[in-house]
Design a protein around this motif. Structure first.
Motif, mmCIF file in Angstrom:
data_model
loop_
_atom_site.group_PDB
_atom_site.id
_atom_site.type_symbol
_atom_site.label_atom_id
_atom_site.label_comp_id
_atom_site.label_asym_id
_atom_site.label_seq_id
_atom_site.Cartn_x
_atom_site.Cartn_y
_atom_site.Cartn_z
ATOM 1 N N GLN A 7 0.825 -1.205 0.000
ATOM 2 C CA GLN A 7 0.000 0.000 0.000
ATOM 3 C C GLN A 7 0.863 1.260 0.000
ATOM 4 O O GLN A 7 0.546 2.245 -0.680
ATOM 5 C CB GLN A 7 -0.933 -0.004 1.211
ATOM 6 C CG GLN A 7 -2.046 -1.040 1.125
ATOM 7 C CD GLN A 7 -2.984 -0.971 2.309
ATOM 8 O OE1 GLN A 7 -2.813 -0.175 3.224
ATOM 9 N NE2 GLN A 7 -3.999 -1.837 2.314
ATOM 10 N N TYR A 10 2.380 1.605 -3.453
ATOM 11 C CA TYR A 10 1.314 2.037 -4.365
ATOM 12 C C TYR A 10 1.072 3.534 -4.231
ATOM 13 O O TYR A 10 0.974 4.261 -5.231
ATOM 14 C CB TYR A 10 0.041 1.265 -4.037
ATOM 15 C CG TYR A 10 -1.126 1.494 -4.970
ATOM 16 C CD1 TYR A 10 -1.406 0.595 -5.986
ATOM 17 C CD2 TYR A 10 -1.968 2.595 -4.822
ATOM 18 C CE1 TYR A 10 -2.485 0.774 -6.844
ATOM 19 C CE2 TYR A 10 -3.050 2.798 -5.667
ATOM 20 C CZ TYR A 10 -3.300 1.884 -6.676
ATOM 21 O OH TYR A 10 -4.371 2.084 -7.514
ATOM 22 N N THR A 14 2.074 6.244 -7.127
ATOM 23 C CA THR A 14 0.969 7.044 -7.665
ATOM 24 C C THR A 14 1.254 8.528 -7.514
ATOM 25 O O THR A 14 1.067 9.316 -8.454
ATOM 26 C CB THR A 14 -0.350 6.687 -6.954
ATOM 27 O OG1 THR A 14 -0.690 5.322 -7.231
ATOM 28 C CG2 THR A 14 -1.489 7.592 -7.428
ATOM 29 N N THR A 93 0.388 -1.310 -9.760
ATOM 30 C CA THR A 93 1.316 -0.788 -8.759
ATOM 31 C C THR A 93 1.148 0.713 -8.554
ATOM 32 O O THR A 93 1.858 1.318 -7.773
ATOM 33 C CB THR A 93 2.770 -1.084 -9.176
ATOM 34 O OG1 THR A 93 3.010 -0.492 -10.460
ATOM 35 C CG2 THR A 93 3.010 -2.580 -9.256
ATOM 36 N N TYR A 94 0.208 1.304 -9.289
ATOM 37 C CA TYR A 94 -0.136 2.719 -9.117
ATOM 38 C C TYR A 94 -1.555 2.898 -9.644
ATOM 39 O O TYR A 94 -2.086 2.043 -10.363
ATOM 40 C CB TYR A 94 0.841 3.634 -9.858
ATOM 41 C CG TYR A 94 1.191 3.179 -11.255
ATOM 42 C CD1 TYR A 94 0.308 3.347 -12.326
ATOM 43 C CD2 TYR A 94 2.407 2.536 -11.508
ATOM 44 C CE1 TYR A 94 0.622 2.908 -13.588
ATOM 45 C CE2 TYR A 94 2.723 2.095 -12.779
ATOM 46 C CZ TYR A 94 1.826 2.287 -13.817
ATOM 47 O OH TYR A 94 2.139 1.838 -15.079
#
Length: 411
Positions: A7, A10, A14, A93-94
């Motif tokens: 998380q 991520y 992002t 992954t984003y």
């Protein structure tokens, strides 16, 4: 614990994607200022209108269908939600919406290249009509064959041929230049640019401080352009890769500017600011196809080669009577090809033949389709303003206002 680490990665990736996308979006301001500085005062409002409008059109058309053509999925981004992508087979992954934002600003960059090359004589609405097709179809199609991983009309896959373009020397920059060349060939040169005896008459820009500001904005935005193309930063490996890309991007720009400035001094006897600015941009374009593998010295040399090449290219195109007010075709097209061909020098996994086939595929597709679209627009509404409108300046005829009204119709 593993889920918490995922998380965090991520969220970081992002956020990094979004920040880099914002930097690339800022390049729209750079193109606007550069072009506004290199055109005559009487055409400033119109070129600024083109730049803000093309950005909005690119964002809208890529949302409607461009992203789906390039990467698959549904039109209107209908599968992207607050929870990610509906029906996705595996977790990204984003955030997928961050990927769209990062990709859409690249589309706008490609289209911005066209606006400078056809400046001062193409009709505003003709240009915007082309922008709809370029950003919604032409660019996404060649993007699908490269970053999208699809085969070219079912014949061959560029990735399988060893083609690599890390951040878009060919996919973005050469593509934009190919479209620009098609437009310039059809719209013709500005009145007074070339004499009947073949002489070349320089038409200086109105605001070199603005052009210099635009170049610095582009230079800064390029860190997002190349750095964001690493696609991650939340691990030691990806963080190191990002840092190398930033370092090499900056080194190439510096090398390009120095080389162009010195070349201009030897050729013209003066330190030509416009050549220096284009040299910096040439260095940036040259390194964009492979900023992850050279050393800092190699990146500087690659940028310097681009800086020298762009000076000779601008001079050559002028001799061929290809009128490009800002040097966009040379910077993004000629040096974009150079950037692709330099990748195998430092990346043994890349094939020279694959780079050449990729370059021919991108250029051929974009130039031919752009030429067709521009030809259709020319037949339907016309491409070029009238001779009187061009003489008076397109600010009044196209936009109804002047950028510098207190100076009263400056040419």
């Amino acid at each position: 614990m593993e889920n918490e680490i995922f998380q965090l990665q991520y969220a970081l990736d992002t956020f990094y994607f979004l920040v880099c996308g914002a930097l690339v979006m800022w390049m729209a301001a750079g193109f606007s200022m550069l072009e506004a500085g290199l055109v005559r005062a009487k055409n400033t409002t119109e070129i600024l209108t083109k730049n803000v409008a093309l950005y909005a059109i690119a964002c809208t058309m890529y949302m409607i269908c461009g992203y789906a053509i390039m990467y698959g999925g549904d039109i209107f981004l209908s599968t992207i939600t607050g929870d990610g992508v509906t029906g996705a087979e595996e977790a990204a992954t984003y955030a997928p919406s961050a990927d769209f934002f990062f990709q859409v600003v690249f589309v706008a960059t490609a289209m911005s290249i066209v606006s400078g090359a056809v400046a001062e004589r193409m009709k505003l609405w003709a240009f915007l009509a082309f922008a709809v097709v370029m950003t919604g179809f032409i660019y996404p199609m060649e993007g699908s064959w490269t970053w999208g991983g699809n085969s070219v009309f079912g014949m061959y896959n560029l990735g399988d041929l060893g083609f690599v373009d890390f951040a878009g020397s060919g996919i973005v920059h050469m593509a934009g230049a190919a479209a620009a060349l098609a437009g310039v060939m059809l719209v013709g040169a500005r009145k007074g640019k070339y004499g009947a005896d073949g002489s070349i008459h320089p038409i200086p820009g109105a605001n070199l401080p603005l052009a210099t500001l635009g170049t610095f904005i582009l230079w800064m935005g390029w860190f997002g352009f190349n750095g964001g193309s690493v696609l991650a930063t939340a691990s030691v490996e990806s963080a190191n890769a990002v840092a190398v890309v930033f370092m090499n991007t900056n080194a190439a720009a510096a090398g390009g500017l120095i080389a162009a400035l010195i070349t201009a001094r030897f050729m013209f006897g003066k330190a030509d600011l416009t050549m220096a600015l284009n040299g910096a941009l040439a260095g940036l374009v040259a390194i964009t196809a492979g900023p992850d593998t050279p050393t800092a010295l190699q990146a500087t040399i690659f940028g310097a080669i681009g800086g020298v090449l762009v000076v000779f290219s601008i001079i050559t195109l002028d001799k061929l009577k290809i009128d490009d007010p800002v040097g966009a075709i040379s910077v993004h097209g000629v040096v974009g090809l150079l950037g692709l061909l330099l990748v195998p020098v430092t990346n043994s996994d890349v094939s020279f033949m694959g780079q050449i086939i990729g370059a021919l595929t991108i250029f051929g597709w974009v130039f031919i389709t752009s030429f067709i679209v521009f030809s259709i627009v020319k037949a339907v509404i016309g491409l070029r303003v009238s001779e009187e409108e061009e003489y008076e300046g397109v600010d009044i005829s196209e936009c109804g206002m002047e950028a510098y009204p207190e100076f009263g119709g400056s040419n």
